[in-house]
Scaffold this motif. Structure first.
Motif, short mmCIF file in Angstrom:
data_model
loop_
_atom_site.label_atom_id
_atom_site.label_comp_id
_atom_site.label_asym_id
_atom_site.label_seq_id
_atom_site.Cartn_x
_atom_site.Cartn_y
_atom_site.Cartn_z
N ASP A 96 0.84 -1.20 0.00
CA ASP A 96 0.00 0.00 0.00
C ASP A 96 0.87 1.25 0.00
OD1 ASP A 96 -2.10 1.84 0.33
OD2 ASP A 96 -1.85 1.78 2.50
N LEU A 97 0.63 2.15 -0.97
CA LEU A 97 1.42 3.37 -1.08
C LEU A 97 0.77 4.56 -0.39
CD1 LEU A 97 2.46 1.49 -3.47
CD2 LEU A 97 3.29 3.61 -4.49
N SER A 98 -0.41 4.37 0.20
CA SER A 98 -1.04 5.45 0.95
C SER A 98 -0.49 5.47 2.37
CB SER A 98 -2.56 5.27 0.98
OG SER A 98 -2.94 4.34 1.98
N GLN A 99 -1.00 6.38 3.20
CA GLN A 99 -0.54 6.44 4.58
C GLN A 99 -1.42 5.65 5.54
OE1 GLN A 99 -0.72 10.65 5.47
NE2 GLN A 99 -2.87 10.59 6.04
N ASP A 100 -2.37 4.87 5.00
CA ASP A 100 -3.41 4.28 5.84
C ASP A 100 -2.90 3.30 6.89
OD1 ASP A 100 -4.91 5.75 4.12
OD2 ASP A 100 -6.25 4.14 3.50
N PHE A 101 -1.78 2.60 6.63
CA PHE A 101 -1.33 1.54 7.54
C PHE A 101 0.10 1.76 8.06
CE2 PHE A 101 -4.26 -0.30 4.36
CZ PHE A 101 -5.33 -0.59 5.20
N ALA A 129 7.30 -10.60 5.02
CA ALA A 129 6.00 -9.95 5.20
C ALA A 129 5.00 -10.35 4.12
CB ALA A 129 6.16 -8.45 5.22
N GLN A 130 3.72 -10.29 4.47
CA GLN A 130 2.64 -10.50 3.53
C GLN A 130 2.03 -9.17 3.08
OE1 GLN A 130 2.06 -13.38 2.28
NE2 GLN A 130 0.12 -13.15 1.19
N ASN A 131 2.17 -8.16 3.92
CA ASN A 131 1.58 -6.85 3.65
C ASN A 131 2.56 -5.75 4.04
OD1 ASN A 131 -1.31 -7.99 3.28
ND2 ASN A 131 -0.73 -8.67 5.32
N ILE A 132 2.68 -4.74 3.16
CA ILE A 132 3.64 -3.67 3.37
C ILE A 132 2.93 -2.32 3.33
CG2 ILE A 132 5.57 -2.41 2.32
CD1 ILE A 132 6.46 -4.94 3.68
N ALA A 133 3.26 -1.47 4.31
CA ALA A 133 2.87 -0.06 4.27
C ALA A 133 4.08 0.72 3.77
CB ALA A 133 2.45 0.41 5.66
N ASN A 134 3.99 1.18 2.53
CA ASN A 134 5.12 1.89 1.93
C ASN A 134 5.28 3.26 2.61
OD1 ASN A 134 6.81 0.97 -0.34
ND2 ASN A 134 6.36 2.98 -1.21
N PRO A 135 6.51 3.67 2.94
CA PRO A 135 6.70 4.94 3.64
C PRO A 135 6.33 6.15 2.79
CG PRO A 135 8.61 3.51 3.92
CD PRO A 135 7.76 2.89 2.85
N GLY A 136 6.11 7.28 3.46
CA GLY A 136 5.88 8.54 2.79
C GLY A 136 7.17 9.08 2.19
N GLY A 199 4.82 11.45 12.27
CA GLY A 199 4.45 10.28 13.06
C GLY A 199 5.27 9.07 12.70
N GLU A 200 5.38 8.78 11.41
CA GLU A 200 6.14 7.59 11.02
C GLU A 200 7.64 7.79 11.23
OE1 GLU A 200 6.17 7.05 6.48
OE2 GLU A 200 4.48 8.42 6.76
N ASN A 295 10.93 11.79 -5.15
CA ASN A 295 9.73 11.54 -4.33
C ASN A 295 8.81 10.49 -4.94
OD1 ASN A 295 9.35 14.01 -6.13
ND2 ASN A 295 7.22 13.54 -5.64
N LEU A 296 8.83 10.30 -6.26
CA LEU A 296 7.95 9.32 -6.90
C LEU A 296 8.58 7.94 -7.00
CD1 LEU A 296 6.36 11.37 -9.84
CD2 LEU A 296 5.32 10.78 -7.64
N LEU A 297 9.89 7.83 -6.82
CA LEU A 297 10.57 6.54 -6.95
C LEU A 297 11.01 6.04 -5.57
CD1 LEU A 297 12.29 7.16 -10.37
CD2 LEU A 297 10.59 5.42 -9.84
N LYS A 298 12.15 6.45 -5.06
CA LYS A 298 12.53 6.01 -3.72
C LYS A 298 11.51 6.48 -2.68
CE LYS A 298 15.13 4.13 -0.56
NZ LYS A 298 14.91 2.69 -0.26
N GLY A 299 10.79 7.56 -2.99
CA GLY A 299 9.76 8.05 -2.08
C GLY A 299 8.39 7.46 -2.30
#
Length: 327
Positions: A96-101, A129-136, A199-200, A295-299
Motif C-alpha cells: 500500500d502506497l497510501s498512509q493508511d497503515f 511480510a505479507q503486507n507492506i505499508a510503503n513509507p511517505g 508520526g512515522e 519523491n515518486l521513486l525512492k519516495g
C-alpha cells in the motif's frame, strides 16, 4: 521461475504511472491488470503517453484475484476503504502506497498486519511480510538522514529539518497551490511543525533509539520543480566529521540504493532513480545532514517495487537500475 503476477489499483495517477514504467520492464513481473474506475477501457498509453510502444494494456474496472501481489496506488484513506469493500485473498501480498497503515496503531486490518516498508530499517521483516505499508516521501528522505545516528543512540539534541519537495508530491488533483501559474517561480512553507509524516519518522527513530525524547522541528516547503526532495537537517553533536562519515557509511554498506557521498549533493543526481544520497558536514558543534531522493521513486513507487523484490526473494535491485538525468 514463473513471473510474478501484479495488479495495480489506481493506475492513472503519478504513483500508478511510475509503477507501470518500472513493472513494464521488470524482468520478473507480468502486469495482470491495471484498475482505474475513471479510465476503464482506455489504453494505458493514452493516459501515460510516455508508455506508447511499451504496452498495449487497457485500464479495467474490475479486480482479478489471479495475482501474486497487489499495489494500492490510491489516495490517503482510500486504501483502507478499498480493502474493506473488496476482500482480497489472503495469499495475495499487498503493498500500500497510501498512509493508511504506516503507523503502529493503524497497521492491522482484519487478519492483515502491515509491516513498515523502509528497507534500510526493516529489510529482514519485509522479506517475510505479507503486507507492506510503503513509507511517505518526506518520511523516507528524512529518515535516511537520521537512521544511522539513531542506531547508535546519538540523537542527543533537537533536530531542525528543512525539506523541499517537487510538485508531483501533491498528486494530480488540482488545488490552488498545484496550478502551474502559482507554483512556477514560487516557494512556500506548509504544515510547519505538524506534517503528517512526522508520526512515522518518530516511530522509526524510536525503534532504533528507544530513549529518544528530542524534538523534530520540521519545516516542509513546496518547490517550483516537478520531482525530487532535498532535506537539510542539523543537530548538536560531539562527533567529529570523520566519525560521522564512518557511522553513515557503515550503516548503509549493506543497502544498495542509499549511498553516502563525501562531496556535496544535488537533486539531479537522484531524479528518475530509486537512489538516495546522503552527505554529512560538521560546522562547529552542529552536524549537518543532507539527503535527497526522487519523491515518486525512492519516495513511492520505486521503493514499493524494492519491497516487492525483497518479499519474493528477488535481487533487491531487480528492475530498478534506473539512470538519473544529471543534466
Amino acid at each position: 521461475m514463473n513471473k510474478i503476477k501484479a495488479g495495480i489499483i489506481g493506475g492513472a495517477g503519478y504513483t500508478g504511472g511510475e509503477m507501470l514504467r518500472i513493472l513494464v520492464n521488470h524482468p520478473n513481473v507480468e502486469i495482470a491488470f491495471v484498475n482505474s474506475t475513471s479510465n476503464a477501457g482506455n489504453l494505458i498509453s493514452d493516459v501515460h503517453t510516455d508508455l506508447i510502444g511499451d504496452t498495449d494494456l487497457k485500464f479495467v474496472s474490475d479486480v482479478s484475484q489471479d495475482i501474486d501481489v497487489l499495489f494500492l496506488c490510491v489516495g490517503h484513506g482510500d486504501a483502507k476503504k478499498f480493502l474493506e469493500a473488496n476482500p482480497i485473498d489472503a495469499s495475495i501480498k499487498i503493498i500500500d502506497l497510501s498512509q493508511d497503515f504506516r503507523l503502529a496503531h493503524n497497521a492491522q486490518l482484519g487478519t492483515r498486519n502491515f509491516i513498515y516498508g523502509l528497507p534500510e530499517l526493516n529489510k529482514v521483516q519485509i522479506a517475510s511480510a505479507q503486507n507492506i505499508a510503503n513509507p511517505g516521501c518526506f518520511a523516507t528522505c528524512i529518515q535516511l538522514g537520521l537512521l544511522p545516528l539513531a542506531a547508535k543512540g546519538l540523537i542527543k539534541a533537537e533536530v531542525h529539518i528543512n525539506a523541499t519537495t517537487g510538485s508531483t508530491g501533491a498528486g494530480q488533483s488540482l488545488s490552488s497551490t498545484s496550478h502551474f501559474s502559482w507554483r512556477n517561480n514560487n516557494l512556500s512553507i506548509y504544515k510547519a511543525f505538524d506534517h503528517q509524516h512526522l508520526g512515522e519518522i518518530g516511530e522509526s527513530l524510536l525503534q532504533l533509539q528507544p530513549t529518544l525524547d528530542q524534538a523534530l522541528n520540521f519545516i516542509p516547503q513546496r518547490g517550483d520543480f516537478t520531482r525530487g526532495i532535498l532535506a537539510a537537517m542539523y543537530t548538536e553533536s560531539d562527533l567529529t566529521l570523520a566519525e560521522a562519515q564512518t557511522i553513515y557509511e557503515e550503516y548503509y554498506s549493506a543497502h544498495p540504493f542509499t549511498h553516502v557521498s563525501r562531496k556535496n549533493i544535488d537533486l539531479k543526481q537522484v531524479v528518475n532513480t530509486n537512489k538516495a544520497l546522503v552527505h554529512v558536514e560538521k560546522h562547529g558543534d552542529q552536524l549537518l545532514i543532507i539527503s535527497i531522493i526522487d519523491n515518486l521513486l525512492k519516495g513511492a513507487s520505486g521503493q514499493a517495487v524494492q519491497n516487492m523484490n525483497l518479499m519474493f526473494g528477488l535481487e533487491e535491485t531487480a528492475g530498478l537500475r534506473l539512470k538519473a538525468g544529471a543534466f
